[in-house]
Structures are given as structure tokens and as C-alpha cells.
Scaffold this motif. Structure first.
Motif, PDB file in Angstrom:
ATOM      1  N   ILE A  11      66.812  67.605  63.066  1.00  0.00           N
ATOM      2  CA  ILE A  11      66.451  68.948  62.599  1.00  0.00           C
ATOM      3  C   ILE A  11      66.267  69.876  63.792  1.00  0.00           C
ATOM      4  CG2 ILE A  11      64.635  70.314  61.477  1.00  0.00           C
ATOM      5  CD1 ILE A  11      64.238  67.853  59.593  1.00  0.00           C
ATOM      6  N   LEU A  12      65.577  69.404  64.822  1.00  0.00           N
ATOM      7  CA  LEU A  12      65.383  70.208  66.032  1.00  0.00           C
ATOM      8  C   LEU A  12      66.722  70.524  66.689  1.00  0.00           C
ATOM      9  CD1 LEU A  12      63.589  71.537  68.180  1.00  0.00           C
ATOM     10  CD2 LEU A  12      63.430  69.284  69.277  1.00  0.00           C
ATOM     11  N   LEU A  56      61.821  72.495  76.099  1.00  0.00           N
ATOM     12  CA  LEU A  56      61.845  73.379  74.922  1.00  0.00           C
ATOM     13  C   LEU A  56      61.418  74.792  75.299  1.00  0.00           C
ATOM     14  CD1 LEU A  56      60.422  71.009  72.171  1.00  0.00           C
ATOM     15  CD2 LEU A  56      62.806  71.710  72.519  1.00  0.00           C
ATOM     16  N   VAL A  57      60.460  74.908  76.197  1.00  0.00           N
ATOM     17  CA  VAL A  57      60.026  76.224  76.676  1.00  0.00           C
ATOM     18  C   VAL A  57      61.194  76.923  77.371  1.00  0.00           C
ATOM     19  CG1 VAL A  57      58.514  77.412  78.322  1.00  0.00           C
ATOM     20  CG2 VAL A  57      57.579  75.641  76.821  1.00  0.00           C
ATOM     21  N   LEU A  70      61.416  77.257  66.826  1.00  0.00           N
ATOM     22  CA  LEU A  70      62.234  76.044  66.823  1.00  0.00           C
ATOM     23  C   LEU A  70      61.772  75.046  65.778  1.00  0.00           C
ATOM     24  CD1 LEU A  70      62.900  75.138  70.566  1.00  0.00           C
ATOM     25  CD2 LEU A  70      64.437  76.224  68.933  1.00  0.00           C
ATOM     26  N   PHE A  71      60.581  75.257  65.249  1.00  0.00           N
ATOM     27  CA  PHE A  71      60.015  74.285  64.340  1.00  0.00           C
ATOM     28  C   PHE A  71      59.889  74.852  62.940  1.00  0.00           C
ATOM     29  CE2 PHE A  71      58.644  73.326  68.610  1.00  0.00           C
ATOM     30  CZ  PHE A  71      59.059  72.009  68.721  1.00  0.00           C
ATOM     31  N   ASN A  72      60.406  74.109  62.011  1.00  0.00           N
ATOM     32  CA  ASN A  72      60.396  74.490  60.603  1.00  0.00           C
ATOM     33  C   ASN A  72      59.108  73.972  59.977  1.00  0.00           C
ATOM     34  OD1 ASN A  72      60.766  74.389  57.786  1.00  0.00           O
ATOM     35  ND2 ASN A  72      62.972  74.234  58.005  1.00  0.00           N
ATOM     36  N   GLU A  73      58.436  74.814  59.242  1.00  0.00           N
ATOM     37  CA  GLU A  73      57.173  74.387  58.631  1.00  0.00           C
ATOM     38  C   GLU A  73      57.372  73.261  57.625  1.00  0.00           C
ATOM     39  OE1 GLU A  73      56.506  77.542  55.052  1.00  0.00           O
ATOM     40  OE2 GLU A  73      56.169  78.265  57.065  1.00  0.00           O
TER      41      GLU A  73
END
Length: 75
Positions: A11-12, A56-57, A70-73
Motif C-alpha cells: 500500500i505504501l 520517507l521524510v 503517505l499513509f491511508n487512514e
């Protein structure tokens, strides 16, 4: 790595690729903007690497987005 973590990594990876394409960037351009190697971006998008927080930063800097994007709840 268990199956649940593999799914989260996929997903990421898909999110990074999607954001990159929405910005109209190639892997090489994103790598340059993120101060990373192009081959590393490719490996991330193919789930061959598990990126660190600092990586990631850097990617977020290159994409000009916030880390939370970048992150889906739903993960």
C-alpha cells in the motif's frame, strides 16, 4: 515479514508511485528531488525495500507533501 506487513508495504509503495505520477515525475526526478538513488525509488515501488522514517521524510520533501499524506487512514 508476515503477510499483513507485506500488504502494508505494498500500500505504501503504491501510494508513493501514485503521488509521484500525479506530480508528473519520473523515478529519476523524484530521486533527485529526494536526494536518493533512482534505483532505490524503483525498489521501493516494487516492495523490494522497507524504507526508514528518514527515507520517507526525504521522499515527502521530493514530492512536496506532508508525511501523513503517505499513509491511508484505512491501513
Amino acid at each position: 515479514m508476515n503477510d499483513g506487513n507485506k500488504i502494508k508495504l505494498k500500500i505504501l509503495a503504491n501510494t508513493i508511485k501514485e503521488k509521484r505520477l500525479l506530480k508528473g515525475l519520473t523515478q529519476e526526478q523524484l530521486a533527485y528531488l529526494s536526494d536518493l538513488d533512482r534505483t532505490y525509488i524503483g525498489m521501493l515501488e516494487r516492495c523490494e525495500r522497507n524504507p526508514s522514517y528518514l527515507t520517507l521524510v526525504k521522499i515527502c520533501k521530493g514530492l512536496d507533501i506532508k508525511l501523513v499524506e503517505l499513509f491511508n487512514e484505512n491501513q
